[in-house]
Design a protein around this motif. Structure first.
Motif, PDB file in Angstrom:
ATOM      1  N   PRO A  10      89.940 -58.296  66.694  1.00  0.00           N
ATOM      2  CA  PRO A  10      89.558 -56.892  66.466  1.00  0.00           C
ATOM      3  C   PRO A  10      90.715 -55.852  66.428  1.00  0.00           C
ATOM      4  O   PRO A  10      91.933 -56.324  66.734  1.00  0.00           O
ATOM      5  CB  PRO A  10      88.629 -56.479  67.799  1.00  0.00           C
ATOM      6  N   TRP A  12      91.812 -53.275  67.963  1.00  0.00           N
ATOM      7  CA  TRP A  12      92.429 -52.986  69.238  1.00  0.00           C
ATOM      8  C   TRP A  12      93.558 -54.163  69.668  1.00  0.00           C
ATOM      9  O   TRP A  12      94.221 -53.729  70.457  1.00  0.00           O
ATOM     10  CB  TRP A  12      91.544 -52.598  70.158  1.00  0.00           C
ATOM     11  N   GLU A 173      84.413 -54.440  64.754  1.00  0.00           N
ATOM     12  CA  GLU A 173      84.714 -53.066  64.760  1.00  0.00           C
ATOM     13  C   GLU A 173      83.728 -51.950  65.389  1.00  0.00           C
ATOM     14  O   GLU A 173      84.410 -50.924  66.217  1.00  0.00           O
ATOM     15  CB  GLU A 173      84.951 -52.416  63.121  1.00  0.00           C
ATOM     16  N   SER A 176      84.130 -52.391  69.475  1.00  0.00           N
ATOM     17  CA  SER A 176      85.389 -51.944  70.050  1.00  0.00           C
ATOM     18  C   SER A 176      85.622 -50.530  70.107  1.00  0.00           C
ATOM     19  O   SER A 176      86.358 -49.984  71.004  1.00  0.00           O
ATOM     20  CB  SER A 176      86.791 -52.282  68.788  1.00  0.00           C
ATOM     21  N   ARG A 179      84.873 -50.113  73.787  1.00  0.00           N
ATOM     22  CA  ARG A 179      85.746 -50.780  74.770  1.00  0.00           C
ATOM     23  C   ARG A 179      86.559 -49.960  75.714  1.00  0.00           C
ATOM     24  O   ARG A 179      87.192 -49.133  75.371  1.00  0.00           O
ATOM     25  CB  ARG A 179      86.805 -51.779  73.888  1.00  0.00           C
TER      26      ARG A 179
END
Length: 214
Positions: A10, A12, A173, A176, A179
């Protein structure tokens, strides 16, 4: 900052803060207790062997042994800012981890498939454990089940390899956005910790393998 995330991770994912696992880096981690201990240290912060033993329902001796193996292989380090001569704290230097077979310096090869398969099956067992825990939590208060937002879906799909990669990227995406790293302040009322788990797996051989079958 390190290089951009490897395809499949991902947005991040930061190689300077997150652990990139490849087949050669699995040594010492292919055991369910060790994987569980590492994830607890990543998600909940530094802890002693005694506290972790209570958390996973094991003896402190067993937990201490597996913590030493993790430390010997660089997955955790001693937290020297905490504890004393009697109570040693351990911490995870990385906030999370991801596994890949597509790193150029350590790709998937026949000689490392045994360790890779063992690791992935341990991950699958941990996913199953979380599902069962989630169901137990739901059933603990039957009056709230109908209004609960949690889901357990299984959608059969037909995808090309490119479509599967694109689907995984889009879902990653989206997820995240929600998150939060351990310790991040989250002032929203009613926030609870949850796991979003994604399994996108084949249910039959690829077409070319089907055609070659007798």
């Amino acid at each position: 900052m390190g290089p951009p995330p490897e395809p499949g991770f991902p947005a991040w994912f930061d190689p300077d803060r997150d652990l990139v696992l490849t087949p050669k880096k699995l040594k010492g981690l292919t055991h369910p207790i060790r994987l569980r201990l590492l994830e607890l240290l990543q998600q909940e912060g530094p802890a002693t062997a005694t506290a972790l033993a209570a958390r996973i329902g094991r003896s402190s001796g067993v937990t201490s042994y597996h913590l030493r193996v993790l430390a010997d292989n660089g997955f955790i380090v001693e937290d020297t800012d905490r504890g004393n001569a009697r109570d040693r704290f351990w911490r995870a230097p990385h906030r999370s981890m991801g596994f890949t077979l597509r790193m150029p310096d350590d790709p998937g090869r026949p000689e490392n498939m045994e360790a890779t398969g063992r690791y992935l099956r341990i991950v699958a067992e941990e996913i199953y454990r979380r599902i069962q825990t989630g169901i137990d939590l739901l059933m603990s208060d039957p009056g709230d089940v109908a209004a609960a937002p949690w889901r357990l879906d299984d959608w059969p799909l037909r995808l090309t390899a490119g479509e599967a990669r694109d689907l995984g990227r889009q879902i990653g995406e989206l997820a995240s956005r929600y998150r939060r790293a351990p310790g991040d302040p989250d002032p929203r009322p009613g926030t609870v910790r949850a796991y979003y788990q994604l399994q996108l797996l084949p249910d039959e051989p690829p077409p070319q393998e089907q055609e070659q079958s007798p």
